[in-house]
Design an enzyme around this catalytic site. Structure first.
Site, mmCIF file in Angstrom:
data_model
loop_
_atom_site.group_PDB
_atom_site.id
_atom_site.type_symbol
_atom_site.label_atom_id
_atom_site.label_comp_id
_atom_site.label_asym_id
_atom_site.label_seq_id
_atom_site.Cartn_x
_atom_site.Cartn_y
_atom_site.Cartn_z
ATOM 1 N N CYS A 44 0.436 -0.989 0.161
ATOM 2 C CA CYS A 44 -0.162 -0.257 -0.491
ATOM 3 C C CYS A 44 0.878 1.328 -0.147
ATOM 4 O O CYS A 44 0.835 2.183 -0.489
ATOM 5 C CB CYS A 44 -0.730 0.127 1.257
ATOM 6 N N CYS A 49 -1.142 1.761 -2.999
ATOM 7 C CA CYS A 49 -1.857 2.758 -2.716
ATOM 8 C C CYS A 49 -1.355 3.994 -2.810
ATOM 9 O O CYS A 49 -2.927 5.708 -3.036
ATOM 10 C CB CYS A 49 -3.087 2.319 -1.416
ATOM 11 N N LYS A 52 0.139 5.319 -6.189
ATOM 12 C CA LYS A 52 -0.812 5.418 -7.195
ATOM 13 C C LYS A 52 -1.743 6.717 -6.860
ATOM 14 O O LYS A 52 -1.957 7.076 -8.368
ATOM 15 C CB LYS A 52 -1.964 3.668 -7.089
ATOM 16 N N TYR A 179 -8.653 -3.745 -11.466
ATOM 17 C CA TYR A 179 -9.140 -2.614 -11.000
ATOM 18 C C TYR A 179 -7.271 -1.626 -11.035
ATOM 19 O O TYR A 179 -7.544 -0.837 -11.427
ATOM 20 C CB TYR A 179 -8.141 -2.752 -9.314
ATOM 21 N N GLU A 183 -6.274 1.369 -13.688
ATOM 22 C CA GLU A 183 -5.872 2.931 -12.928
ATOM 23 C C GLU A 183 -5.174 3.470 -13.769
ATOM 24 O O GLU A 183 -4.875 4.364 -13.833
ATOM 25 C CB GLU A 183 -5.836 2.142 -10.890
ATOM 26 N N HIS A 438 -26.506 21.847 -1.066
ATOM 27 C CA HIS A 438 -26.338 21.513 -2.714
ATOM 28 C C HIS A 438 -25.125 22.957 -2.816
ATOM 29 O O HIS A 438 -25.471 24.211 -1.393
ATOM 30 C CB HIS A 438 -27.630 22.828 -3.148
ATOM 31 N N GLU A 443 -25.662 15.130 -3.345
ATOM 32 C CA GLU A 443 -27.025 15.909 -2.989
ATOM 33 C C GLU A 443 -28.273 14.378 -4.285
ATOM 34 O O GLU A 443 -28.897 14.324 -3.577
ATOM 35 C CB GLU A 443 -27.187 16.804 -3.442
HETATM 36 P P1 NDP Z 1 -7.781 -8.014 -10.810
HETATM 37 O O1 NDP Z 1 -8.226 -9.669 -9.682
HETATM 38 O O2 NDP Z 1 -8.665 -6.999 -9.735
HETATM 39 O O3 NDP Z 1 -8.182 -8.271 -12.300
HETATM 40 C C1 NDP Z 1 -6.585 -9.248 -12.947
HETATM 41 C C2 NDP Z 1 -6.998 -8.965 -14.354
HETATM 42 O O4 NDP Z 1 -6.699 -9.324 -15.115
HETATM 43 C C3 NDP Z 1 -8.492 -9.047 -15.031
HETATM 44 O O5 NDP Z 1 -8.902 -8.660 -15.466
HETATM 45 C C4 NDP Z 1 -8.463 -10.872 -15.155
HETATM 46 O O6 NDP Z 1 -9.115 -11.541 -16.279
HETATM 47 C C5 NDP Z 1 -7.288 -10.149 -16.026
HETATM 48 N N1 NDP Z 1 -6.045 -11.321 -15.906
HETATM 49 C C6 NDP Z 1 -6.019 -12.462 -15.111
HETATM 50 N N2 NDP Z 1 -5.171 -13.445 -15.788
HETATM 51 C C7 NDP Z 1 -4.956 -13.028 -17.148
HETATM 52 C C8 NDP Z 1 -3.795 -13.574 -17.700
HETATM 53 N N3 NDP Z 1 -3.379 -15.115 -17.855
HETATM 54 N N4 NDP Z 1 -4.009 -13.236 -18.827
HETATM 55 C C9 NDP Z 1 -4.561 -12.245 -19.498
HETATM 56 N N5 NDP Z 1 -5.250 -11.167 -18.622
HETATM 57 C C10 NDP Z 1 -5.652 -12.187 -17.463
HETATM 58 O O7 NDP Z 1 -6.046 -8.109 -10.734
HETATM 59 P P2 NDP Z 1 -5.098 -6.208 -9.848
HETATM 60 O O8 NDP Z 1 -4.123 -6.925 -10.448
HETATM 61 O O9 NDP Z 1 -5.767 -5.280 -10.699
HETATM 62 O O10 NDP Z 1 -5.508 -6.489 -8.380
HETATM 63 C C11 NDP Z 1 -5.286 -7.303 -7.746
HETATM 64 C C12 NDP Z 1 -5.665 -6.728 -6.557
HETATM 65 O O11 NDP Z 1 -5.202 -5.366 -5.874
HETATM 66 C C13 NDP Z 1 -7.735 -6.429 -6.271
HETATM 67 O O12 NDP Z 1 -8.233 -7.643 -6.538
HETATM 68 C C14 NDP Z 1 -7.755 -5.006 -5.568
HETATM 69 O O13 NDP Z 1 -8.778 -6.131 -4.870
HETATM 70 C C15 NDP Z 1 -6.828 -4.707 -5.178
HETATM 71 N N6 NDP Z 1 -6.540 -3.690 -5.718
HETATM 72 C C16 NDP Z 1 -7.494 -2.541 -5.374
HETATM 73 C C17 NDP Z 1 -7.364 -0.750 -5.361
HETATM 74 C C18 NDP Z 1 -7.740 -0.229 -4.866
HETATM 75 O O14 NDP Z 1 -8.641 -0.566 -3.729
HETATM 76 N N7 NDP Z 1 -8.283 0.553 -5.531
HETATM 77 C C19 NDP Z 1 -6.405 -0.526 -6.507
HETATM 78 C C20 NDP Z 1 -5.260 -2.218 -6.856
HETATM 79 C C21 NDP Z 1 -5.314 -3.016 -6.753
HETATM 80 P P3 NDP Z 1 -10.273 -11.990 -15.796
HETATM 81 O O15 NDP Z 1 -11.343 -11.489 -14.996
HETATM 82 O O16 NDP Z 1 -10.924 -11.925 -16.858
HETATM 83 O O17 NDP Z 1 -10.371 -13.418 -14.812
#
Ligand code: NDP
Length: 453
Positions: A44, A49, A52, A179, A183, A438, A443
């Site tokens: 984080c 976080c 970022k 996510y 982002e 407002h 709101e």
């Molecule tokens: P996520 O699990 O959110 O997303 C992973 C993405 O990668 C999905 O779209 C998935 O596709 C895709 N994917 C997985 N494997 C492959 C592959 N082999 N080839 C192509 N695409 C693939 O993970 P993130 O890495 O984005 O983030 C990890 C975690 O970190 C999040 O789940 C969240 O909990 C946390 N986080 C929170 C934030 C916040 O609170 N703002 C900011 C950043 C991270 P598919 O859906 O098709 O499986």
């Protein structure tokens, strides 16, 4: 503590969850150690976080510069970004936070070990060549970016490296639909990089309310991100000019200066010595724990990203509070994983709490859906493409608001308060009886009267 042990609690990993557990346990008079091999504050603070969000702020200035003209400002016609200044100022701020974490641990009375700790068996931790006996070991080692293996995958980078780039590329490819991918696509695009977001599925942010994720996709495209859905990368090769050639399954190759894989994160459990204990791992490497965060080995507990329940900093912190209450308090605290408010700092931003419309339809016999979509007031003079969309989902039988979603400026700030309302079981009648502020975007949440569906 009996003299049989060197520590009541030995925490492995000084991230959000580990540090909170260590500090709370120490404040209860327990003898605590924390070992950290990399950086204080974990993902984080160092590569998640916090940096970022600083980059998100940086990436929003061009739109503000543009909007300022309609408000009478001039003299900022050709602003430019010095990436090194942004990157290095960010690093200075993160180092300040590392120092604060150091002080927090020191002031709590816990011992901090700078080194990689491993487990040598139940109650046994080895760090910097010495073995310590701990009544309880807490594994809070977090997660690590996952990049799938394919031809040329060694040329791809993860979010970790994004925070320390030597220079910004002219063109970037971001892979994933979760996510981190959305982002960073917003950050790069806002910083002036031609950005291609490549996702293998049909819908970005697929676990969120579909109407909201569609709005995000439309908003990202309007801001200039090139979104390629149902698209996969076959191979990455390095060209003579130093660029990366990205071969895709369904369209012409692309040349990019950087390919970021944001394809999920895996639990940091490799080579920790867990095999010397009864601890059980799930298929994805995450540690399996019970309701009290205890593993199959009674001396070993785990929490945060390494147990892969909900990978969010505030959840890890809550888990730590519940664990310390279980170990050293009244043992009454329980963690409730329902109605966790969350935000995705993509552009436009998403804030959400409760059920998506799809989940609500599956779980409830009859729901009412309220939607409001409008132009932010800033744009009346400032111009721009942004919209704000807000949505309430109500269980008709009880009148309770069971889902609350927002896409648009300040969504995270607004949804935090909505999270309290949902946690308190607020009904649509409560929302209607609340006086609006407002003029604000927020709101709208208390003035929606017409059902959309
Ligand atoms: P996520 O699990 O959110 O997303 C992973 C993405 O990668 C999905 O779209 C998935 O596709 C895709 N994917 C997985 N494997 C492959 C592959 N082999 N080839 C192509 N695409 C693939 O993970 P993130 O890495 O984005 O983030 C990890 C975690 O970190 C999040 O789940 C969240 O909990 C946390 N986080 C929170 C934030 C916040 O609170 N703002 C900011 C950043 C991270 P598919 O859906 O098709 O499986």
């Amino acid at each position: 503590m009996t003299t049989e042990f060197d520590y009541d609690l030995f925490v492995i990993g000084a991230g959000s969850g580990g540090v909170r557990a260590a500090r709370m346990a120490a404040s209860k008079g327990k003898k605590v150690a924390v070992a950290e091999e990399r950086y204080l504050g974990g993902t984080c603070v160092n590569v998640g976080c916090v940096p970022k969000k600083l980059f998100v702020y940086a990436s929003q200035f061009p739109e503000l510069f543009h909007a300022s003209k309609g408000y009478g400002w001039s003299g900022i016609e050709s602003p430019s970004l010095d990436w090194a200044t942004l990157r290095d100022n960010k690093t200075t701020e993160i180092e300040r936070l590392n120092g604060i974490y150091n002080n927090l641990i020191d002031n709590s009375g816990a011992d901090l070990f700078d080194g990689r700790a491993t487990i040598a068996g139940p109650h046994l931790v080895v760090v910097n060549g010495k073995t310590y006996r701990a009544k309880v070991i807490l594994v809070a080692t977090g997660g690590w970016p996952y990049i799938p293996e394919f031809p040329g995958s060694e040329h791809a980078i993860s979010s970790n490296e994004m925070f320390f780039l030597d220079a910004l590329p002219k063109t970037a490819v971001v892979v994933g639909g979760g996510y981190i991918a959305v982002e960073f696509a917003g950050i790069l695009n806002g910083l002036g990089v031609e950005t291609h977001l490549i996702y293998r599925g049909p819908n970005l942010l697929k676990s969120f309310d579909r109407e909201m994720s569609d709005k995000i996709k439309e908003g990202m495209i309007a801001k200039g991100v090139n979104v390629h859905l149902n698209t996969e990368i076959n191979e990455i090769t390095k060209t003579d000019g130093g660029l990366l050639n990205v071969a895709l399954n369904n369209q012409a190759d692309m040349a990019a200066g950087l390919v970021l894989y944001a394809t999920g994160r895996v639990a940091n459990t490799a080579n920790l010595g867990l095999e010397s204990t009864a601890t059980v791992l799930a298929n994805n490497g995450a540690i399996v724990v019970d309701d009290n965060f205890c593993t199959a080995d009674p001396s070993i507990y785990a929490l945060g990203d390494v147990i892969d329940r909900v990978q969010l900093t505030p959840v890890a912190i809550q888990e730590a509070m519940v664990l310390v209450d279980h170990l050293y308090g009244e043992g009454l605290a329980r963690i409730d994983y329902s109605d966790i408010p969350t935000a995705v700092f993509c552009q436009p931003e998403l804030g959400t709490v409760g059920l998506s419309e799809e989940q609500a339809r599956a779980e409830y016999a009859d729901i009412a859906v309220y939607v409001s979509d409008f132009k932010p007031m800033l744009q009346t003079l400032g111009g721009g493409t942004d919209r704000i969309t807000m949505k309430l989902i109500v269980d008709t039988a009880s009148d309770r608001v069971i889902g609350c979603h927002m896409v648009g400026e300040h969504a995270a700030e607004i949804i935090q308060g909505m999270g309290i309302a949902l946690k308190a079981g607020a009904t649509k009648a409560h929302f209607d009886a609340t006086v609006g502020i407002h003029p604000s975007a927020a709101e709208e949440f208390v003035t929606m009267r017409e059902k959309a569906r």
